[in-house]
Scaffold this active site. Sequence first.
Site, mmCIF file in Angstrom:
data_model
loop_
_atom_site.group_PDB
_atom_site.id
_atom_site.type_symbol
_atom_site.label_atom_id
_atom_site.label_comp_id
_atom_site.label_asym_id
_atom_site.label_seq_id
_atom_site.Cartn_x
_atom_site.Cartn_y
_atom_site.Cartn_z
ATOM 1 N N ASP A 24 0.836 -1.215 0.000
ATOM 2 C CA ASP A 24 0.000 0.000 0.000
ATOM 3 C C ASP A 24 0.865 1.258 0.000
ATOM 4 O OD1 ASP A 24 -2.277 1.510 0.079
ATOM 5 O OD2 ASP A 24 -2.627 1.252 2.230
ATOM 6 N N GLY A 27 0.050 5.537 -4.253
ATOM 7 C CA GLY A 27 -0.581 6.823 -4.579
ATOM 8 C C GLY A 27 0.003 7.951 -3.738
ATOM 9 N N ARG A 28 0.164 7.702 -2.441
ATOM 10 C CA ARG A 28 0.704 8.743 -1.548
ATOM 11 C C ARG A 28 2.162 9.068 -1.889
ATOM 12 N NH1 ARG A 28 -1.355 5.757 3.559
ATOM 13 N NH2 ARG A 28 -1.966 4.351 1.875
ATOM 14 N N HIS A 41 2.685 3.538 -8.917
ATOM 15 C CA HIS A 41 2.527 2.091 -9.154
ATOM 16 C C HIS A 41 3.772 1.528 -9.848
ATOM 17 C CE1 HIS A 41 -1.439 2.189 -7.614
ATOM 18 N NE2 HIS A 41 -1.970 2.873 -8.612
ATOM 19 N N ARG A 75 -11.661 2.031 -9.138
ATOM 20 C CA ARG A 75 -10.762 3.160 -9.412
ATOM 21 C C ARG A 75 -10.996 3.689 -10.833
ATOM 22 N NH1 ARG A 75 -5.204 2.466 -6.085
ATOM 23 N NH2 ARG A 75 -6.187 1.694 -4.211
ATOM 24 N N LEU A 135 11.020 -20.729 -4.519
ATOM 25 C CA LEU A 135 10.019 -19.828 -3.915
ATOM 26 C C LEU A 135 8.677 -19.901 -4.661
ATOM 27 C CD1 LEU A 135 9.424 -17.260 -2.022
ATOM 28 C CD2 LEU A 135 10.034 -15.909 -4.040
HETATM 29 C C1 FPP Z 1 -2.043 0.220 -3.300
HETATM 30 O O1 FPP Z 1 -1.551 1.540 -3.337
HETATM 31 C C2 FPP Z 1 -1.497 -0.542 -4.376
HETATM 32 C C3 FPP Z 1 -2.212 -1.122 -5.387
HETATM 33 C C4 FPP Z 1 -3.660 -1.018 -5.506
HETATM 34 C C5 FPP Z 1 -1.565 -1.872 -6.453
HETATM 35 C C6 FPP Z 1 -0.334 -2.616 -6.110
HETATM 36 C C7 FPP Z 1 0.449 -2.669 -7.333
HETATM 37 C C8 FPP Z 1 1.779 -2.602 -7.432
HETATM 38 C C9 FPP Z 1 2.717 -2.624 -6.294
HETATM 39 C C10 FPP Z 1 2.340 -2.493 -8.793
HETATM 40 C C11 FPP Z 1 3.082 -3.645 -9.283
HETATM 41 C C12 FPP Z 1 2.400 -4.934 -9.162
HETATM 42 C C13 FPP Z 1 2.567 -5.935 -10.018
HETATM 43 C C14 FPP Z 1 2.084 -7.297 -9.703
HETATM 44 C C15 FPP Z 1 3.247 -5.696 -11.298
HETATM 45 P P1 FPP Z 1 -2.588 2.729 -3.429
HETATM 46 O O2 FPP Z 1 -2.728 3.120 -4.852
HETATM 47 O O3 FPP Z 1 -3.872 2.345 -2.767
HETATM 48 O O4 FPP Z 1 -1.848 3.849 -2.602
HETATM 49 P P2 FPP Z 1 -2.523 5.012 -1.749
HETATM 50 O O5 FPP Z 1 -3.303 4.349 -0.648
HETATM 51 O O6 FPP Z 1 -1.341 5.773 -1.240
HETATM 52 O O7 FPP Z 1 -3.381 5.801 -2.692
#
Ligand code: FPP
Length: 246
Positions: A24, A27-28, A41, A75, A135
């Site tokens: 998580d 975005g931040r 991302h 989203r 793994l």
């Molecule tokens: C949450 O951050 C993250 C996600 C919804 C997506 C996770 C994806 C990745 C780490 C990208 C790579 C993954 C693969 C498998 C290639 P958020 O957008 O909710 O962050 P925020 O809470 O700060 O807005």
Amino acid sequence: MARKKDQPVIDKDKIPRHVAIIMDGNGRWAKKRFIPRTMGHRAGMASLKKVVKACDELGIAILTVFAFSTENWKRPSDEVNYLMQLLAEFMRKELDELHQNNVRIQVLGDYRAMPADCRIEIKRALEMTRANTGLIFNIALNYGARQEIMDAAKQLAAQIAAGEIKAEEVNEEIFSRLLYTKGMPDPDLLIRSSGEKRISNFMLWQIAYTELVVTDTLWPDFSEIDLIRAVIEYQQRDRKFGGLSK
Ligand code: FPP
């Protein structure tokens, strides 16, 4: 980096078998830099690559990451599309190296809902790494724990209706075998980055006795050091599984 006196070190004999991660904070991370969320991302993908390698090197047997939830479809479509493309890119670019390192890729969730190019890359990765013995790398995609539990309940109901099993014979082991994680031990450690203290519909059945570690680090900043810190914190916990200390 010099180790301070009394600073805990990782115990190689107490490595968690199964580590799950809620990645998580992408975005931040991007917002702090005044750049689009999508760039967060992309940076998150780079962290993931490093963490998979680090898990392998630490001797962790199973890594499960939450990459896209059944709720993430809400989203904006641009962000959803970007995440799908990123996933396809990850598979395309990383597959050879993961395969060489004997990593077995698996998907938890119904990926039939993903765009065609993504499905093709996923299928290729699953097929290529199927016989690998290193793994186990589970990517939770279009994953929701309630959906997973409901699917298992439906399968069980059908088996009972068909007379294949009696309702009173159902136990936790039988139910577990109907989940996406069938045959795998439950996570020992669940890490959530970026400080949120929520489970967000992730592995609700499997984390009944999992140790939780929440770190304030945003996922794109999460490194091998954060992983090691989380493992050390896990190693200091007294796991009782509802019983008493050993
Ligand atoms: C949450 O951050 C993250 C996600 C919804 C997506 C996770 C994806 C990745 C780490 C990208 C790579 C993954 C693969 C498998 C290639 P958020 O957008 O909710 O962050 P925020 O809470 O700060 O807005």
